[in-house]
Design an enzyme around this catalytic site. Structure first.
Site, PDB file in Angstrom:
ATOM      1  N   GLU A 132     -34.503  -7.703-138.795  1.00 13.05           N
ATOM      2  CA  GLU A 132     -35.945  -7.908-138.823  1.00 13.05           C
ATOM      3  C   GLU A 132     -36.649  -7.209-139.980  1.00 13.05           C
ATOM      4  O   GLU A 132     -37.655  -7.718-140.471  1.00 13.05           O
ATOM      5  CB  GLU A 132     -36.549  -7.425-137.497  1.00 13.05           C
ATOM      6  CG  GLU A 132     -36.090  -8.184-136.273  1.00 13.05           C
ATOM      7  CD  GLU A 132     -36.584  -9.618-136.277  1.00 13.05           C
ATOM      8  OE1 GLU A 132     -37.740  -9.859-136.665  1.00 13.05           O
ATOM      9  OE2 GLU A 132     -35.791 -10.509-135.907  1.00 13.05           O
TER      10      GLU A 132
ATOM     11  N   SER B 299     -42.507  -8.170 -69.231  1.00 15.24           N
ATOM     12  CA  SER B 299     -42.522  -6.874 -68.544  1.00 15.24           C
ATOM     13  C   SER B 299     -42.725  -5.695 -69.491  1.00 15.24           C
ATOM     14  O   SER B 299     -42.864  -4.562 -69.027  1.00 15.24           O
ATOM     15  CB  SER B 299     -41.223  -6.686 -67.759  1.00 15.24           C
ATOM     16  OG  SER B 299     -41.161  -7.604 -66.690  1.00 15.24           O
TER      17      SER B 299
END
Length: 793
Positions: free
Chosen positions: A87, A465
């Site tokens: 780069e 229950s």
């Protein structure tokens, strides 16, 4: 000649001065639009939100971009060399721009008219990535140059390089080299090979088309360019170049490195963060620490999965998921592998294809595992499913179960495999630290990928229950004690409004006459709950339910609520039971302990809240009765088991309490239980409210140690709770609940509930409520509004 030379020099100076003036004027015109590059000193890189367990295991990651910021000092030198060689080879020498490159780009523009941006330095790319768009215009290019020069004056070269290598997009949502190493190779930067570094360094040119996942061929060609530049610039030797060039282009997508499976919990934490920080939660690098510990969450995952698969196994085999071929030409190994690759896996289930069937075995191709043999131990359970209440004959041979060409599901079993299927049943498990409300484990269903509905907080199911402890809690504050006798006899109540009789029944349909409150709760006597509700008042019971956090606005104020007709989520249920475990306080459950930013600054810290809703004495008494539901007891010479006896057998501890719950037609199975350290609720049921859990017949292929008959809270949900609690309570020594100061003890006759002249059991009473008479053969006391000498029916 000299005159012309002088004129040329003057012209050159004029043109140069004009150029300088033009640049200055251009800069003056653009300067007001240029951003302040000093902000780069304090730049906050967009990083995803990560969710962790209390002990640091990664649970999930949210955010469009994946980024793992890394300092230059942590980056391998060869990786940096690869980027610079490709780069910007003169990065450490130029002032931020490359005059030769700019002149070349300008020449291309003047001669061809094409607006190519070429020759950008790394500093220019930082300027563009942080401040500018990617449009190819002269004005943008000039701005980029000016910004690059400013950046070089504000930051060091290493700071610029670090920003670049952490910001740059590298394909597949990876931003920065740290994320790219994870996405493509599942590695830390330090573990990358030279070939892998070169591959990553080649991505900035075209990350979407040159990456090794999307286009391995072009990615390999780009890698060769990078390696060639590194060789030319002397960053690698010929031997290194040759070795890296010979390496295969081997990359595959790696998701976030999740180390703890808790997707339902993660989504709750995710939504909490969004409510606090909005969309910024995805980019601020938030680290969210939940309240769960890894080992408890893993135990919860395994407990619920095992419970659901066990239910599915005993109800029979529903057949293959698909048939790929029948008779004729079988598929090739390659075609089978391709087909399996496209199928999901639902842990612990894996898709497989049957390739051959023997007398008592079968050969399969299993996704990611290759060929395997399924022996009889992994097949013999698979009698045909006919209906939820009915199963077919137990198989004797493998051909009764499988055929070549069928796609099926398997799961690990010891060293081998077992035939399985994706269960239609579902469930939930949630656990809390009862003193604070911190969620210690949470599983909202069989598989989050298959179904994201979180049953822990979204499934409102009939309580059955499981509601009874709240009814008994009310009764204990309205004239009853654990020793009070209540009439366990059938109820036949004429309802004028409906013109019919209401005949609630016990389950099983057995009645014992006068029975103590402790035993009635432990054995889950339905008609006793109704009588207690009548005597203590429905309005009082509704107030009590509201105090525990249940939505009474949606609960009909009728006697049926004593049997669990109201609905609640598993999280509400666990929260309600927490008040019995912690001495009477309502807690607010929470899943997020703290939130930190990317620098470790704490942005949120949980602050648990508690509100007293019942007395310490009431909580203790209910807890004590629920301990009897697990430990059992005696009445006179008769021994009895509570409905939660399997929990005592599984855990072997004396400091646990709990309650089963089963609704009409067994559509919902519950178990809620606790110690002083943990409270947990397990629920099992179909997402289809109208589908009952059904029944199973004994399977002769599975031997004696199996569940058969009806599906109830004690047989279906309790084992899930117990499997989790084995791990959760292993951290805590057995600890008895301290007796509150407001309670006294007395030895009672278990048949009458009165004081005993001889042997009996020790019972707890709120001071002043203990019996003051001794039991005699003709003794009787008032109970449920009727004395024991009255008509029982």
């Amino acid at each position: 000649m000299l005159k012309w030379l002088v004129r040329l020099i003057v012209l050159a100076l004029f043109l140069g001065l004009s150029g300088v003036i033009a640049v200055v004027v251009f800069y003056q015109q653009l300067s007001s639009d240029l951003p302040d590059v000093s902000t780069l000193k304090d730049v906050r890189l967009e990083t995803p939100m990560r969710i962790y367990s209390q002990d640091g295991e990664l649970i999930s990651q949210y955010g469009e971009q994946r980024r793992t910021p890394v300092s230059v000092g942590q980056m391998p030198p060869l990786l940096i060399d690869a980027f610079l060689a490709t780069e910007d080879a003169r990065f450490y020498e130029h002032p931020g721009i490359d005059p030769v490159g700019i002149a070349r780009a300008a020449l291309v523009w003047l001669t061809t008219g094409e607006k190519r941006q070429g020759a950008s330095t790394i500093t220019q790319q930082v300027a563009r990535n942080f401040f500018l768009s990617r449009e190819k215009t002269v004005v943008r290019k000039v701005k980029e140059i000016f910004l690059a020069l400013h950046i070089e004056s504000q930051l060091s070269k290493d700071e610029i390089l670090e920003l670049y290598l952490n910001k740059i997009p590298l394909g597949h949502r990876a931003h920065g080299v740290g994320a790219a190493a994870q996405v493509y190779y599942g590695k830390e930067l330090a573990d990358l090979t030279l070939a892998e570094m070169a591959m990553i360094a080649g991505l900035p040119k075209a990350p979407s088309t040159l990456n090794p996942i999307s286009n391995p061929l072009r990615a390999g060609e780009r890698r060769a360019v990078v390696l060639g530049r590194m060789l030319e610039t002397g960053k690698i030797t010929q031997a290194q170049y040759d070795e890296a060039m010979a390496a295969p282009v081997a990359a595959r997508y790696h998701g976030a490195e999740i180390s703890l499976n808790a997707p339902y919990l993660a989504e709750m934490a995710h939504q909490f963060a969004l409510s606090m920080f909005g969309e910024e939660a995805y980019t601020r690098g938030l680290n969210i620490y939940t309240t769960v510990q890894a080992d408890e969450q893993q135990a919860a995952n395994q407990a619920l999965i095992n419970g659901l698969l066990a239910y599915d196994l005993r109800h029979g085999y529903r057949g293959p998921a698909a048939t790929l071929w029948q008779g004729g030409q079988p598929w090739s190994t390659e075609r089978i592998a391709e087909h399996l690759h496209e199928l999901p896996a639902y842990w612990p289930l894996k898709p497989a294809v049957v390739t051959a069937v023997g007398e008592r075995s079968a050969v399969l191709m299993i996704k990611d595992k290759g060929e395997a043999t399924l022996d009889w131990d992994g097949l013999k359970w698979a009698r045909p499913y006919i209906a939820d209440n009915r199963q077919g004959r137990a198989p004797r041979q493998a051909k009764e179960i499988l055929k070549a060409g069928e796609q099926v599901w398997v799961r690990p079993q010891g060293e081998g495999w077992m035939l399985a299927q994706v269960p239609e049943i579902n469930g939930a498990l949630v656990a809390l630290e009862p003193g604070s409300g911190a969620v210690t484990a949470l599983v909202g269903g069989f598989n989050f990928t298959l179904n994201k509905f979180n049953r822990v907080e979204q499934a409102e199911r009939q309580m059955g229950s499981n509601i009874k402890p709240f009814i008994y809690s009310t009764a204990l504050d309205h004239g009853f004690t654990l020793a009070s006798l209540v009439n366990d006899a059938p109820i036949n109540h004429w309802d004028v409004g409906s013109g019919s009789a209401w005949k609630p029944r016990n389950s099983p349909n057995v009645y014992d006459g006068p029975i103590r409150v402790r035993e009635a709760l432990a054995r889950s006597k339905n008609v006793v709950s109704i009588r207690l509700l009548r005597d203590s008042g429905i309005a009082n019971a509704m107030q009590r339910l509201n105090a525990f956090g249940f939505d009474t606005d949606s609960i009909p104020a009728t006697e049926s609520l004593a049997l669990g007709s109201p609905s609640a989520t598993p999280l509400q249920m666990a929260t309600g039971y927490a008040a019995f475990a912690n001495g009477g306080y309502k807690v607010t459950p929470f899943v997020v302990e703290r939130i930190e930013d990317a620098q470790g600054v704490v942005l949120y810290q949980s602050e648990p809240s508690r509100e007293r809703i019942i007395s310490e004495e009431n909580a203790f008494l209910v807890s004590s009765a629920l301990s009897s539901a697990i430990q059992g007891g005696a009445s006179g010479d008769r021994r009895w088991n509570g409905t939660g006896w399997r929990a005592g057998r599984a855990l072997g501890r004396g400091d646990i309490a709990g309650k089963t719950g089963t609704t009409n037609d067994s559509r919902d199975a519950w178990f809620s239980g606790f110690s002083t350290a943990r409270v947990a609720t397990a629920w099992i049921g179909f997402d289809d409210f109208g589908r009952p859990l059904g029944r199973t017949a004994y399977n002769p292929n599975l031997g004696r140690n199996q569940v058969a008959g009806g599906e109830f809270g004690g047989s279906t949900a309790l084992p899930v709770w117990a499997d989790y609690m084995k791990v959760a309570l292993s951290h805590f020594p057995e600890q008895a609940r301290p007796q509150p100061e407001g309670l006294v003890t007395a030895t009672i006759d278990t048949s009458t509930g009165l004081l005993s002249n001889g042997k009996g059991r020790t019972e707890y009473f709120v001071k002043g409520s203990e019996p003051n008479r001794y039991s005699r053969p003709d003794s009787h006391q008032r109970f449920g509004g009727t004395s024991v000498t009255d008509e029982l029916f």
